[in-house]
Design a protein around this motif. Structure first.
Motif, PDB file in Angstrom:
ATOM      1  N   ILE A 265      11.353  -0.623   1.104  1.00  0.00           N
ATOM      2  CA  ILE A 265      10.192   0.182   1.813  1.00  0.00           C
ATOM      3  C   ILE A 265       9.776   0.813   0.690  1.00  0.00           C
ATOM      4  N   ILE A 266      10.099   1.520  -0.108  1.00  0.00           N
ATOM      5  CA  ILE A 266       9.536   2.329  -1.200  1.00  0.00           C
ATOM      6  C   ILE A 266       8.693   1.142  -2.191  1.00  0.00           C
ATOM      7  N   ILE A 267       9.137  -0.086  -2.280  1.00  0.00           N
ATOM      8  CA  ILE A 267       8.245  -1.028  -3.163  1.00  0.00           C
ATOM      9  C   ILE A 267       7.093  -1.525  -2.300  1.00  0.00           C
ATOM     10  N   ALA A 268       7.284  -1.448  -0.841  1.00  0.00           N
ATOM     11  CA  ALA A 268       6.420  -1.920   0.186  1.00  0.00           C
ATOM     12  C   ALA A 268       5.064  -0.606   0.098  1.00  0.00           C
ATOM     13  N   ILE A 269       5.521   0.641  -0.137  1.00  0.00           N
ATOM     14  CA  ILE A 269       4.494   1.681  -0.114  1.00  0.00           C
ATOM     15  C   ILE A 269       3.828   1.622  -1.656  1.00  0.00           C
ATOM     16  N   GLY A 270       4.641   1.279  -2.556  1.00  0.00           N
ATOM     17  CA  GLY A 270       3.899   1.383  -3.749  1.00  0.00           C
ATOM     18  C   GLY A 270       2.728   0.282  -3.981  1.00  0.00           C
ATOM     19  N   THR A 271       3.129  -0.992  -3.373  1.00  0.00           N
ATOM     20  CA  THR A 271       2.289  -2.094  -3.623  1.00  0.00           C
ATOM     21  C   THR A 271       1.111  -1.941  -2.459  1.00  0.00           C
ATOM     22  N   GLY A 272       1.285  -1.027  -1.441  1.00  0.00           N
ATOM     23  CA  GLY A 272       0.227  -0.712  -0.513  1.00  0.00           C
ATOM     24  C   GLY A 272      -0.744   0.451  -1.293  1.00  0.00           C
ATOM     25  N   VAL A 273      -0.172   1.237  -1.981  1.00  0.00           N
ATOM     26  CA  VAL A 273      -1.134   2.195  -2.482  1.00  0.00           C
ATOM     27  C   VAL A 273      -1.601   1.494  -3.496  1.00  0.00           C
ATOM     28  N   ASN A 274      -1.064   0.618  -4.409  1.00  0.00           N
ATOM     29  CA  ASN A 274      -1.834  -0.034  -5.364  1.00  0.00           C
ATOM     30  C   ASN A 274      -2.931  -0.754  -4.932  1.00  0.00           C
ATOM     31  N   ASP A 275      -2.547  -1.687  -3.567  1.00  0.00           N
ATOM     32  CA  ASP A 275      -3.794  -2.346  -2.923  1.00  0.00           C
ATOM     33  C   ASP A 275      -4.955  -1.543  -2.649  1.00  0.00           C
ATOM     34  N   GLN A 276      -4.613  -0.409  -2.197  1.00  0.00           N
ATOM     35  CA  GLN A 276      -5.770   0.488  -1.722  1.00  0.00           C
ATOM     36  C   GLN A 276      -6.471   0.968  -2.707  1.00  0.00           C
ATOM     37  N   ILE A 277      -5.944   1.263  -3.933  1.00  0.00           N
ATOM     38  CA  ILE A 277      -6.700   1.731  -4.960  1.00  0.00           C
ATOM     39  C   ILE A 277      -7.339   0.434  -5.557  1.00  0.00           C
ATOM     40  N   VAL A 278      -7.023  -0.649  -5.500  1.00  0.00           N
ATOM     41  CA  VAL A 278      -7.780  -1.668  -6.067  1.00  0.00           C
ATOM     42  C   VAL A 278      -9.018  -1.872  -5.039  1.00  0.00           C
ATOM     43  N   ILE A 279      -8.863  -1.839  -3.637  1.00  0.00           N
ATOM     44  CA  ILE A 279      -9.947  -1.912  -2.804  1.00  0.00           C
ATOM     45  C   ILE A 279     -10.987  -0.730  -3.105  1.00  0.00           C
ATOM     46  N   THR A 280     -10.531   0.422  -3.370  1.00  0.00           N
ATOM     47  CA  THR A 280     -11.190   1.722  -3.440  1.00  0.00           C
ATOM     48  C   THR A 280     -11.914   1.424  -4.842  1.00  0.00           C
TER      49      THR A 280
ATOM     50  N   LEU B 182     -16.309  14.682  -5.558  1.00  0.00           N
ATOM     51  CA  LEU B 182     -15.148  15.357  -5.085  1.00  0.00           C
ATOM     52  C   LEU B 182     -14.961  15.018  -3.542  1.00  0.00           C
ATOM     53  N   VAL B 183     -15.754  14.661  -2.748  1.00  0.00           N
ATOM     54  CA  VAL B 183     -15.596  14.233  -1.428  1.00  0.00           C
ATOM     55  C   VAL B 183     -15.302  13.192  -1.273  1.00  0.00           C
ATOM     56  N   VAL B 184     -15.561  12.085  -1.972  1.00  0.00           N
ATOM     57  CA  VAL B 184     -15.024  10.870  -2.140  1.00  0.00           C
ATOM     58  C   VAL B 184     -13.819  10.664  -2.379  1.00  0.00           C
ATOM     59  N   LEU B 185     -13.277  11.624  -3.425  1.00  0.00           N
ATOM     60  CA  LEU B 185     -11.998  11.351  -4.090  1.00  0.00           C
ATOM     61  C   LEU B 185     -11.100  11.997  -2.864  1.00  0.00           C
ATOM     62  N   VAL B 186     -11.196  13.179  -2.165  1.00  0.00           N
ATOM     63  CA  VAL B 186     -10.579  13.887  -1.088  1.00  0.00           C
ATOM     64  C   VAL B 186     -10.380  12.855   0.077  1.00  0.00           C
ATOM     65  N   LEU B 187     -11.633  12.176   0.523  1.00  0.00           N
ATOM     66  CA  LEU B 187     -11.397  11.452   1.781  1.00  0.00           C
ATOM     67  C   LEU B 187     -10.824  10.067   1.256  1.00  0.00           C
ATOM     68  N   THR B 188     -10.843   9.794   0.011  1.00  0.00           N
ATOM     69  CA  THR B 188     -10.067   8.547  -0.288  1.00  0.00           C
ATOM     70  C   THR B 188      -8.514   8.850  -0.349  1.00  0.00           C
ATOM     71  N   ALA B 189      -8.148   9.740  -0.731  1.00  0.00           N
ATOM     72  CA  ALA B 189      -6.895  10.384  -1.116  1.00  0.00           C
ATOM     73  C   ALA B 189      -6.188  10.504   0.617  1.00  0.00           C
ATOM     74  N   ALA B 190      -6.981  11.014   1.507  1.00  0.00           N
ATOM     75  CA  ALA B 190      -6.448  11.077   2.726  1.00  0.00           C
ATOM     76  C   ALA B 190      -6.190   9.871   3.509  1.00  0.00           C
ATOM     77  N   LEU B 191      -7.278   8.961   3.057  1.00  0.00           N
ATOM     78  CA  LEU B 191      -6.889   7.733   3.781  1.00  0.00           C
ATOM     79  C   LEU B 191      -5.999   6.990   3.239  1.00  0.00           C
ATOM     80  N   VAL B 192      -5.580   7.093   2.068  1.00  0.00           N
ATOM     81  CA  VAL B 192      -4.574   6.246   1.554  1.00  0.00           C
ATOM     82  C   VAL B 192      -3.240   7.096   1.851  1.00  0.00           C
TER      83      VAL B 192
END
Length: 182
Positions: free
Chosen positions: A91-106, A51-61
């Motif tokens: 901009i929306i595409i950039a945000i979408g790819t950014g979130v995807n990249d962050q999820i890949v890293i996580t 739970l803590v990891v999920l909340v911290l990761t979501a806030a960081l993303v």
């Protein structure tokens, strides 16, 4: 003190003794709450559940995505291009790819497999995936940039700049924060 007075005090405790017992109970209760808080902060119970990891990761993303948008808008202001509907789509595409990249890293750094890789190797694997996606985006936008009309050109430029900001600025920051958290 006489024997009778001592016996009466043993049978009927004085207010002072009652207060001492009450203070000891409250102290034990506060120690219990403090211990629970320390365990919570150390993450003995909640980190195992994720739970803590999920909340911290979501806030960081969310924080990194907002930072990416601010950087993209700052570059747009420096260049002086008009923000039309195609630029907003970029901009929306950039945000979408950014979130995807962050999820890949996580996903690469926090997955539970017990492979011989350490977390640095997992981050390298994540950046390989991210760079492949980045080059795919750039290659897909180049024809729109050269052959497109005004709207397509704005979309291509915004998407390329947004993806570049994400890959070269905000993803390394995201990884650095993940390294600190690990």
């Amino acid at each position: 003190m006489t024997h009778r007075a001592k016996r009466r005090e043993e049978v009927n405790p004085s207010d002072n003794q009652i207060q001492q017992v009450s203070n000891q109970e409250q102290s034990a209760e506060h120690k219990g709450l403090a211990r629970e808080l320390i365990d919570l902060l150390k993450g003995d119970s909640l980190v195992q559940s994720g739970l803590v990891v999920l909340v911290l990761t979501a806030a960081l993303v969310i924080f990194v995505s907002v930072s990416e948008v601010i950087l993209l808008l700052a570059i747009a202001a420096l260049i002086g291009w008009n923000m039309d509907l195609a630029a907003v789509a970029g901009i929306i595409i950039a945000i979408g790819t950014g979130v995807n990249d962050q999820i890949v890293i996580t996903d690469e750094t926090l997955r539970g497999e017990r492979v011989a890789y350490d977390w640095k190797q997992r981050i390298k694997n994540a950046f390989f995936i991210i760079m492949a996606a980045y080059f795919t985006i750039v290659v897909a936008m180049i024809p729109l940039l050269f052959a497109g009309a005004g709207l397509l050109k704005g979309f291509a430029i915004t998407t390329i700049i947004g993806a570049s900001i994400g890959v070269f600025i905000t993803r390394p920051v995201f990884v650095r924060v993940i390294e600190i958290l690990l």
